[in-house]
Design an enzyme around this catalytic site. Structure first.
Site, PDB file in Angstrom:
ATOM      1  N   CYS A  91       0.840  -1.204   0.000  1.00  0.00           N
ATOM      2  CA  CYS A  91       0.000   0.000   0.000  1.00  0.00           C
ATOM      3  C   CYS A  91       0.879   1.260   0.000  1.00  0.00           C
ATOM      4  CB  CYS A  91      -0.956  -0.061   1.192  1.00  0.00           C
ATOM      5  SG  CYS A  91      -2.288   1.130   1.090  1.00  0.00           S
ATOM      6  N   HIS A 119      -3.720  -5.396   0.625  1.00  0.00           N
ATOM      7  CA  HIS A 119      -3.113  -5.853   1.888  1.00  0.00           C
ATOM      8  C   HIS A 119      -3.055  -7.383   1.941  1.00  0.00           C
ATOM      9  CE1 HIS A 119      -2.647  -2.057   4.045  1.00  0.00           C
ATOM     10  NE2 HIS A 119      -3.651  -1.657   3.286  1.00  0.00           N
ATOM     11  N   GLU A 140      -1.690  -9.166   4.097  1.00  0.00           N
ATOM     12  CA  GLU A 140      -1.609  -9.664   5.478  1.00  0.00           C
ATOM     13  C   GLU A 140      -2.962  -9.910   6.126  1.00  0.00           C
ATOM     14  OE1 GLU A 140      -0.911  -6.710   4.350  1.00  0.00           O
ATOM     15  OE2 GLU A 140      -1.360  -5.094   5.758  1.00  0.00           O
TER      16      GLU A 140
END
Ligand code: XMP
Length: 504
Positions: A79, A165, A167
């Site tokens: 990001c 993202h 994660e």
């Protein structure tokens, strides 16, 4: 070797570090503006740039040490991290006009970063700016319907960036993307609970040798695992468990039963009278915490003095505590709690903190290897000051007894319906309110118990748990029936923020 996660203030930084560790590679978090010297001290094999609440063109936006590119390490930018890479190598980043937040989809993807992934991929986005034009020679790796630069790479592939993202759980293939990044650069994956346990035992034997260690045991997973670790390493120790009279039902017996058979030299000090006497008349929550904290230190100090020759004090400090005390961009919004086990330096011991590199989940895994029974290992967190902060108003033995019984009924009901692990924490609070009801033909004026169950990842934020109605019904019925002093049961539906998990 470690994967160094540079934190530019994203709420997900810790999650990135944890995901990398789950993939078997050791990771550490440093502030985004850490110097090259600080980074090199961690023996880095790769870098990950986190996201950020800033936009790269905003004044005051954090930037990494410009010398770090000379290290020639692979970098994954996430990001904001990807936008930093694009901007620093001559690309253009613009305000996207609207905030792109939530579920999106990669309609095309290519290259090693997406190895083993096929078809359209759901991803999670959270950004206000986008990469408009790429630096010279950079390649597009993935696109969404509206964003042609959803993943990019430098000409030699050393630097890659993803706008989404990887994660978070809402990016189901995020783990594979992170794993591919590690594989692309042959990053070693030797971070396993077994290996870490062996290494800790070796290090403890080396640093402590024949000296003796004292530690405080609270009944929680960290201090219990620590006591077991010392026992397993064959280190002479004195594990002090202070019963302050504010424990959950059968807690003391459970702790003793789970630690003593595994070789822990556990000394239980029954100080409940002392605590309850000191707390008489105290109603202010902070004063309750201070009274308990101070008395805990006094009791612990007395017990430690009896041990005579102890040189070391072992503490269950975890990696998040280390990150918080080091500060950094991400640390501003973190609220820290002082466990009553957090002892002051002037006790005069040298500190050993074997868990300072681990997250709580990792300690839970290590605890499993050490033989800590699941009832203790996977138990909901419990605050150091115990039931004291769940009794609004004055703490009397009778009121402790009411809240303890209510807690016991609530928790056993969760077990009965097999929903205990659906809540991150669950508790009963004795409010100072009394309300009118009927019992048989008579008017009853009883206490109000509030039940609270939350879902959370790390207690920083929490949502109230949507427990099935029949579970709540059963708990409420049993509490009003089995605890005559209680006339009414309510369920707390406040999230955190604005509420906190505990009521005090
Ligand atoms: P709050 O109530 O702040 O709690 O949302 C977050 C987590 O911390 C626990 N907690 C404490 N733990 N000493 C502790 O050791 C304390 O004084 C304390 N106060 C809250 C709480 O149970 C929850 O897990």
């Amino acid at each position: 070797m470690s994967v160094v996660v540079l934190d530019f203030g994203s709420q997900y930084t810790r999650l990135i570090a944890r995901r990398v560790r789950e993939l078997g590679a050791y990771s550490v978090i440093l502030p985004g503006t850490a110097s090259v010297e600080q980074i090199e001290r961690e023996n880095p094999s790769a870098l990950i740039f986190s996201g950020s609440p800033y936009s790269v063109f905003e004044e005051g936006a954090p930037v990494p040490d410009s010398r770090l590119y000379a290290l020639n390490l692979p970098i994954l930018g996430i990001c904001y991290g990807m936008q930093l890479l694009a901007k620093q190598f001559g690309g253009q980043v613009c305000d996207a006009g609207t905030r792109s937040y939530g579920a999106d989809e990669l309609v095309s993807h290519d290259g090693e970063l997406f190895d083993a992934l096929r078809g359209a991929l759901p991803v999670w986005m959270s950004h206000a700016s986008s990469v408009e034009s790429l630096p010279q020679g950079w390649k597009i790796l993935a696109t969404t319907q509206h964003n042609p630069h959803a993943a990019i790479a430098s000409p030699d592939g050393l630097y890659v960036g993803v706008q989404f993202h990887p994660e978070v759980v809402h990016t189901p293939s995020g783990g594979q993307v992170l794993s591919n990044f590690l594989s692309m650069h042959a990053i070693s994956r030797d971070w396993t609970a077994e290996r870490n346990l062996d290494q800790m035992i070796r290090e403890l034997r080396q640093s402590v040798a024949d000296a003796s260690v004292v530690l405080g045991v609270s009944g929680g997973v960290d201090s219990s695992a620590l006591a077991l670790l010392l026992a397993r390493a064959g280190i002479s120790h004195r594990a002090v468990f202070v019963d302050h009279g504010l424990l959950r039902a059968r807690e003391r017996e459970d702790v003793e039963a789970s630690l003593k058979p595994l070789g822990v030299s556990l000394i239980t000090v029954d100080a409940s009278e002392r605590f309850l006497t000191a707390l008489r008349g105290v109603v202010d929550p902070e004063e309750k915490r201070k009274t308990i904290g101070k008395l805990f230190v006094d009791v612990f100090r007395e017990e430690a003095a009896k041990a005579g020759s102890c040189r070391f004090l072992a503490q269950g400090t975890l990696y998040p505590d280390v990150i918080e005390s080091a500060g950094g961009e991400g640390a501003a919004n973190i609220k820290s709690h002082h466990n009553v086990g957090g002892l002051p330096d002037e006790l005069g011991f040298e500190l050993i903190e074997p868990f300072r590199r681990f997250f709580k989940d990792e300690v839970r895994e290590i605890a499993a290897l050490l033989g800590l029974p699941d009832e203790v290992r996977l138990r909901h967190p419990f605050p150091g000051p115990g039931l004291a902060v769940r009794i609004l108003g004055e703490i009397t033995p009778e009121r402790v007894d009411i809240v303890r019984r209510a807690d016991d009924i609530f928790i056993s009901t969760l077990h009965e319906f097999d929903v205990y692990h659906d809540a991150w924490q669950a508790l009963a609070v004795l409010t100072p309110i009394r309300s009118v009801g009927v019992a048989g033909d008579e008017r009853k004026y009883g206490s109000v118990i509030a039940l609270r169950a939350v879902t959370s990842v790390d207690a920083m934020t929490a949502d109230w748990a949507r427990l099935p109605h029949h579970v709540l019904d059963r708990a409420a019925q049993r509490i009003t029936r089995e605890i005559p002093e209680v006339g009414r049961v309510v369920y707390d539906i406040t999230s955190k923020p604005p509420g906190t998990i505990e009521w005090e």
